[in-house]
Scaffold this active site. Structure first.
Site, mmCIF file in Angstrom:
data_model
loop_
_atom_site.group_PDB
_atom_site.id
_atom_site.type_symbol
_atom_site.label_atom_id
_atom_site.label_comp_id
_atom_site.label_asym_id
_atom_site.label_seq_id
_atom_site.Cartn_x
_atom_site.Cartn_y
_atom_site.Cartn_z
ATOM 1 N N ALA B 12 -4.223 -36.164 -34.128
ATOM 2 C CA ALA B 12 -4.456 -37.636 -34.998
ATOM 3 C C ALA B 12 -4.424 -38.216 -33.786
ATOM 4 C CB ALA B 12 -4.379 -37.623 -36.239
ATOM 5 N N CYS B 13 -4.788 -39.117 -33.819
ATOM 6 C CA CYS B 13 -4.827 -40.000 -32.939
ATOM 7 C C CYS B 13 -5.951 -41.433 -32.862
ATOM 8 C CB CYS B 13 -5.928 -39.907 -31.285
ATOM 9 S SG CYS B 13 -5.698 -38.091 -31.400
ATOM 10 N N GLY B 14 -4.705 -42.916 -31.937
ATOM 11 C CA GLY B 14 -5.345 -44.606 -31.679
ATOM 12 C C GLY B 14 -5.602 -44.018 -30.887
#
Ligand code: SF4
Ligand code: SF4
Ligand code: SF4
Lengths: 501, 372, 144
Positions: B12-14
Site C-alpha cells: 500500500a502506498c502514499g
C-alpha cells in the site's frame, strides 16, 4: 451362432419390492435389454445387452432399477483386466476396429484439478458481482497491434471481423447427423439466446437452423459436406477443421444408417450412403495450402467473417498453431486428447494427442514470445467440465472454450459412449424418429441456457474474488494460478508457480 | 543491499506530485513536507523521489541512475556500458550518512548518448528503442547492476526508509527541478530491496503507484510480448513500460494511453449515445485488452511534459488533484497538498478511470529544450 | 378454461401419464402401494395411442358442447357450468354406453365386467396441475 465370450459390462438390478411391472423401462431401452413378457406382463433384463445409459433407471417411476458397472470378473489381473479382455473378445468376434463415442475415458492427468485459482485478501479488495458490473464479454478475431489516429483524433485503424461473446463458452462442433435435429436446435437456440455461438460441425446447416446463422460457426471439413455459398454466407464465422482431439490424424465416418432423408439433404449426399470425411484435406498438404484455403474462404465471404482453424493438440502443436496464425487464421481452435466425438476408433481416442492444458500453455507462451498472440484468438476444447476449468483455461491464455460433452450432458447425455451406434436412448446422438422425440428442444434450450447462466454466475464470482471486474484481466494471467502434484517441467510448460510460492 | 525478489509483493502506498507549470525550479522541501503528512501510508520499507529538470548541463544526454549490489556489480557495468553506449560523463551520486538508512547499494550516474553506429540497420531507427533494450539487457544480464532511471534531465532517488531520511540521504535539498514526485511504501513483506522502492522509470516515464493490480499477469505478458521483459515484479514497472509502449511506440496521446489502461465498462460503452465515441471505446477495449489495468490503483506518472494522475475504474484507491498559482498538485491525501502551501485555489478528487493531466506551459517546454 | 393438450411430436410413449393417472385415482399414498392393491386398481383415464414412432396421450377434452352429456340417459354425465369440467357420477351410471359412442375422442373407458363407465378424466389437478401433465417427462402434455 457360437456363444459370445464378451463379458457383460453392467448389472441391471431390479428391486422386486419396488417394481410395479409398469413396463416403462422396457419401452425406454433401445438396446433390447429390458423386456416385458407378453404372457404375464413380467419384466426382465438381458444384461449382456445393457450399455449402461441409465435411461431406464431415470424413467422408472418407483426407483426400482439400478444399473451398475460390474466389478472385475474372474481372477484379478492388473494388466489383463476385464476391460482389456472384453476389448479382445469384441475384436475376436467382430474382426473390426473397436469403436466408441465421447472423449477418452482413461484416467489421464487432469491438470485442471492440479491448478488452483487465486483470490484477493486485504492488499487488494475483491469485487462484489452483485454490486459492480462483471464483464465476461469476449471478442474473437485478429486484433491490431495498435490504434492509429488521424490529425482530428479519429481512429484510422480498422478492426478485423470479430465474434462477440457474452460468455467465453461456445458450443463445439457437433454435426447434424452425428446428433439429432432436436439436439442441434437446442444448441443453436441456446447459443443465440445466451449471446454465444454454436458450431455446425461438418454436417452443413439444416434449413430449420438457418435462422440462427448469425450465431453459427460453420465448418469446412475434409468431406466438404453441405458447403455452399449460402452456407458460408449465413454464418458468423467459418472454421476449417483440420483435426479433432478424439481422432487426430484420421477422418470421419458417418454410417449410412444415420444418413436419413433430411441428413442427406443437409449434407448433400445420397440418402443411406456412408458419409466419409477423408483423413486430410486433399487440398491441404502443407501450411501454404492452408493459407490458400484461409484466404479462399476470406475472399468467398468478402473478408466479413473471422476464419478459424481447428486442430487437434498433438506433439508439435506449437509450430502448427503458430503456422496457422501466420497463415492468416483469425481464430485457432485446439482440441485436446480428452476431446469428444460421435464415433472414433477407441485406440486413437485413447492414445493419440496431448492434454489441452499443456498444449495451451505451450502455444500461448510461444505466440506471445513471437509477438503474434494478438493476431489470432485461441479457443480450446477437450473435456471442459465446469466454470472453474474455463477460468483456468482463460488464465492460461485461452480466449474462449468450446464445450461439447458438457453441453450434451446438460441435454441429458449419460456418457454411455455408444453414440456411434445411433441408438442413443436420450435422443441426442441418433436419427431414429422413435428416439429423437425424447429430446424436446424446448426443454433442451432451457437446460443449456441455464447451464451457461450458471457457469457465468460462477465465473463472475471467481473474477470478483480475484479483484477483477473484467475477463480481460484474467486472460493469460498465469499469476492467478498455482499448481500442485506436478513436475517442475509440467509447471514450466504451464508457466505457473507451485502452490506455496 | 538485499537481493532482488523473484515474486510479487503487494504494497500500500502514499504518493504526491508537485509541478510548476511555468518550469520554475524548486528543491525537495515542499514535496518532503507533503510526504511527511502521509507517514501512516508507509512503513519505512521503501520511499523515493523523481525530479525533472535537474541536469540542465547534461540535458541532451540520457541520465542513467544506477544501483549496484556492490563494487563488483558496478565494475561489471562499467565494463559493459562503453560497448553499448557513449558515456559522456559519470560520477558517484552524492549521499550523506543518515541514521536510519543502511545497507545502501553503490550509487552511480552515467550521462550517455546512443552512438550513431549502433542504429545502423535498426528499424525503426529510434535511439530510444535501442536504449530501452540496452536497459533491459543491463537489468537482466549485467549481474548486480540495475538502472533506476534513464530519462533526460531527470533522475530517480529511492531506497529503503521513510521519505524524509531518504531525501536527506540523497541530499535532495541540493537539487532543483520543476516537477517532483514522491512515494512512500507499505510493502507487506519484511525484506526491503532498494530497487523495489518507487518511482519506477523507463526513459522519461516515471511511475509511482498506490494499489495492487489484479491484472498484473496480463499486463506483464502484454508488455513482455512487446519487448519489455519485466524483472522487478512490481506493478509500477509494468505501468512505466506501458506508458512508454503506448505513448512513444504506439504514439497515443496521454489521454488515449490512460483510456487504454482504464477504459469504461461495457455497460457504459453499450449506453454511449455518441456513436463515434462508442466506436472508439469498443476499438480501444478490443485492441488494448492486455493493457487494461484491473484492481485498485492510483497512479502518478511523470514525463518530460508534466504529470498525469489516474485511478482504476472503480476508484478503489484515493488520489486528489489541486491547483494553486503556477503549481499543480497530485496526492493520495488532500491534506498533503494543504501541508505544502495552505488551501489550494481549486481541488478535487480524481474520478474513477478519468486521467488528470497537468502539463508544462508550451513556451516553457520549448525554452527548456533550448536552454541547454 | 384450461385444458390438457398433447404434443404428439414430443410424446415418447413411456406411458408414465397412465401410471400416474392410476396412482392419482387409487387413493393410496405411494405408487408402489397403489399398484400392489390389484383388486382396486383403477383404470387410467388417459390412454396412450402408439404406432411406430408416433404416440400421443389422449383423455377427455372437456368439450364445451359435450356430446356425452347430451347423450347420457341417466344424468350421470354433467358439465359444471362454472369450471367447465365434465364429471361422471358412477352412482347414477346405468352402463348404457351412450356416452362412449358419442365421444369423438375415445376419452371414456368402460369396465366390461361391471358394465359401467369406470374412468374418465376429471382434470384431477383442477386446483393445480393434473397428474399426467405433472409427470410427463418430456413436456408432451401441457395444461394451459
Ligand atoms: S420401469 Fe421400474 S417399475 Fe416399471 S417395470 Fe421397469 S423396473 Fe418395474
Ligand atoms: S441400455 Fe440403458 S435403458 Fe437399456 S437397460 Fe441398460 S441402462 Fe437401461
Ligand atoms: S407421459 Fe408424456 S411422453 Fe409419456 S406417454 Fe404420456 S404423454 Fe407421452
Amino acid at each position: 451362432m457360437p456363444l459370445s465370450l464378451i463379458p457383460a459390462e453392467f448389472n441391471v438390478q431390479r428391486d422386486a419390492d419396488l417394481c410395479i411391472e409398469c413396463g416403462v423401462c422396457t419401452r425406454q431401452c433401445a438396446h433390447g435389454c429390458q423386456n416385458i413378457d407378453p404372457e404375464d406382463g413380467s419384466v426382465s433384463s438381458d444384461e449382456k445387452l445393457c450399455v449402461g445409459c441409465q435411461r431406464c433407471v431415470t424413467l422408472c417411476p418407483t426407483g426400482a432399477l439400478q444399473v451398475v458397472q460390474r466389478a472385475e470378473q474372474g481372477r484379478y489381473h492388473a494388466v489383463w483386466n476385464t476391460g482389456a479382455r472384453r476389448a479382445i473378445a469384441r475384436q475376436a468376434e467382430s474382426g473390426g476396429m473397436l469403436l466408441t463415442g465421447m472423449g477418452a475415458d482413461k484416467p489421464f492427468p487432469l491438470y485442471w484439478d492440479r491448478l488452483f485459482l487465486n483470490a484477493s485478501q486485504v492488499t487488494n479488495p475483491s469485487i462484489d458481482p452483485l454490486r459492480e458490473p462483471m464483464e465476461l464479454r469476449t471478442f474473437l478475431g485478429a486484433k491490431p497491434d495498435k490504434i492509429e489516429f488521424d490529425q482530428q483524433g479519429k481512429p484510422l485503424t480498422k478492426l478485423s471481423p470479430q465474434l462477440e461473446l457474452e460468455i467465453p463458452v461456445i458450443f463445439s462442433a457437433m454435426s447434424y447427423g452425428s446428433i439429432s435435429l432436436s439436439a442441434a436446435m437446442s444448441l443453436a437456440r441456446a447459443a443465440a439466446e445466451s449471446g454465444t455461438y454454436f458450431n455446425t460441425g461438418e454436417g452443413g446447416l439444416h434449413r430449420s437452423l438457418a435462422q440462427y446463422g448469425s450465431n453459427a460457426i460453420v465448418q469446412v471439413a475434409s468431406g466438404r459436406f453441405g458447403v455452399t455459398p449460402a452456407y458460408l454466407e449465413n454464418s458468423a464465422a467459418v472454421e476449417i477443421k483440420i483435426g479433432q482431439g478424439a481422432k487426430p490424424g484420421i477422418g470421419g465416418h458417418l454410417p449410412g444408417e444415420k444418413v436419413s432423408a433430411d441428413v442427406s439433404a443437409t449434407r448433400m449426399i445420397p440418402q443411406g450412403a456412408d458419409a466419409i470425411s477423408p483423413a486430410p484435406h486433399h487440398d491441404i498438404y502443407s501450411i501454404e495450402d492452408l493459407k490458400q484455403l484461409i484466404y479462399a474462404l476470406k475472399e468467398a465471404t468478402g473478408y466479413s467473417k473471422p476464419i478459424s482453424v481447428k486442430i487437434a493438440a498433438v506433439h508439435n502443436v506449437v509450430p502448427i498453431a503458430s503456422g496457422a496464425v501466420r497463415a492468416g487464421a483469425d481464430i485457432v481452435a485446439m482440441d485436446g486428447v480428452r476431446g469428444g466425438s460421435g464415433a472414433t476408433p477407441t485406440m486413437i481416442r485413447d492414445n493419440v494427442g496431448i492434454p489441452i492444458e499443456l498444449a495451451l500453455g505451450a502455444v500461448d507462451a510461444q505466440l506471445r514470445k513471437d509477438g503474434i498472440r494478438h493476431r489470432a484468438s485461441l479457443v480450446v476444447a477437450g473435456g471442459f467440465r465446469n466454470s472453474a476449468d474455463v477460468m483456468k483455461a482463460i488464465a492460461l491464455g485461452a480466449d474462449a472454450v468450446y464445450i461439447g460433452t458438457a453441453a450434451l450432458i446438460g441435454l441429458g447425455c449419460h456418457m454411455c459412449q455408444k453414440c456411434y451406434t445411433g441408438k442413443c436412448t436420450w435422443g441426442i446422438a441418433t436419427q431414429d424418429p422413435y428416439l429423437t422425440k425424447r429430446l424436446n428442444p424446448e426443454i433442451g434450450v432451457r437446460r443449456l441456457k441455464n447451464l451457461l447462466r450458471a457457469w457465468g454466475l460462477e465465473m463472475k464470482e471467481m473474477l470478483g474474488g480475484m479483484g477483477m471486474n473484467s475477463i480481460d484481466s484474467l486472460r493469460g494471467n498465469r499469476e492467478m494460478l498455482r499448481g500442485i502434484d506436478m513436475t517442475e517441467q509440467e509447471l514450466e510448460i504451464l508457466g505457473v508457480l507451485p502452490a506455496g510460492r | 543491499m538485499h537481493r532482488l525478489p523473484d515474486f510479487k509483493i503487494p504494497a500500500a502506498c502514499g504518493t504526491a506530485g508537485i509541478l510548476d507549470r511555468t518550469g520554475r525550479r524548486f528543491n525537495s522541501e515542499d514535496v518532503v513536507r507533503a510526504m511527511s503528512v502521509m507517514r501512516e501510508r508507509g512503513n519505512g520499507l521503501g520511499a523515493g523521489f523523481v525530479v525533472y529538470g535537474i541536469y540542465p548541463e547534461h540535458a541532451e544526454e540520457y541520465a542513467l541512475h544506477i544501483m549496484a549490489m556492490d563494487q563488483a556489480g558496478l565494475d561489471r557495468l562499467r565494463e559493459y556500458l562503453p560497448t553499448a553506449l557513449e558515456v559522456v560523463h559519470d560520477e558517484e551520486i552524492p549521499t550523506r550518512p543518515t541514521p536510519t538508512i543502511h545497507d545502501e547499494p553503490v550509487l552511480w550516474r552515467f550521462f550517455v548518448r546512443v552512438p550513431e553506429k549502433r542504429l545502423v540497420g535498426v528499424e525503426p531507427r529510434d535511439e530510444r528503442d535501442y536504449l530501452v533494450s540496452t536497459i533491459m539487457f543491463i537489468n537482466q544480464e549485467v549481474e548486480g547492476a540495475y538502472v533506476a532511471s534513464s530519462g533526460k534531465n531527470m533522475g530517480v532517488f529511492k531506497g529503503v526508509g521513510y521519505p524524509e531520511p531518504i531525501a536527506e540521504f540523497y541530499r535532495l535539498e541540493e537539487y532543483l527541478g520543476h516537477l517532483w514526485v514522491s512515494h512512500t511504501r507499505f510493502p507487506t513483506n519484511t525484506g526491503g530491496w532498494w530497487g523495489g522502492a518507487h518511482p519506477f522509470d523507463v526513459l522519461e516515464w516515471s511511475i509511482v503507484h498506490n494499489g495492487e493490480l489484479s491484472s498484473y499477469g496480463v499486463n506483464k505478458r502484454y508488455v513482455e510480448s512487446n519487448g519489455y521483459p519485466c524483472t522487478l515484479f512490481t506493478d509500477s514497472e509494468v505501468i512505466s513500460y506501458m506508458f512508454d509502449l503506448l505513448c512513444r511506440r504506439h504514439k497515443l496521446s496521454i489521454e488515449m494511453a490512460c483510456l487504454a489502461m482504464a477504459c469504461p465498462e461495457w455497460e457504459d460503452i453499450d449506453r454511449e449515445p455518441d456513436l463515434t465515441r462508442k466506436h472508439l471505446l469498443t476499438l480501444m477495449r478490443q485492441t488494448y485488452a492486455g493493457a487494461l489495468l484491473n484492481g485498485p490503483f492510483a497512479v502518478i506518472a511523470g514525463y518530460d511534459g508534466g504529470m498525469v494522475g489516474f485511478c482504476d475504474r472503480l476508484k478503489l484507491r484515493p488520489l486528489a488533484a489541486a491547483i494553486k498559482g503556477d503549481r499543480s498538485y497530485l496526492a493520495s491525501e488532500e491534506a498533503a497538498i494543504w501541508a505544502v502551501d495552505g488551501e489550494p485555489e481549486e481541488s478535487w478528487p480524481i474520478d474513477a478511470g478519468k486521467p488528470v493531466v497537468f502539463t508544462l506551459e508550451e513556451e516553457k517546454v520549448a525554452s527548456l529544450a533550448h536552454s541547454c | 378454461m384450461k385444458r390438457i393438450y398433447t404434443k404428439e411430436e414430443y410424446c415418447i410413449g413411456c406411458r408414465l401419464c397412465e401410471i400416474y393417472c392410476i396412482f392419482e385415482h387409487s387413493g393410496h399414498q405411494t405408487l408402489v402401494k397403489a399398484f400392489r392393491d390389484e383388486e382396486n386398481l383403477p383404470e387410467p383415464a388417459v390412454m396412450v395411442e402408439e404406432e411406430g414412432p408416433i404416440s400421443f396421450a389422449l383423455q377427455c377434452r372437456h368439450c364445451e358442447d359435450a356430446p356425452c352429456v347430451a347423450a347420457c340417459i341417466a344424468g350421470a354425465m354433467t358439465r359444471d357450468p362454472e369450471t367447465g369440467v365434465v364429471h361422471h357420477d358412477a352412482e347414477k351410471c346405468v352402463g348404457c354406453w351412450s356416452c362412449v359412442m358419442m365421444c369423438p375422442f375415445g376419452g371414456i373407458h368402460i369396465d366390461l365386467e361391471e358394465g359401467k363407465v369406470v374412468s374418465k378424466c376429471d382434470l384431477c389437478g383442477e386446483e393445480g396441475i393434473p397428474a399426467c401433465v405433472l409427470h410427463c417427462p418430456n413436456e408432451a402434455l401441457v395444461y394451459e
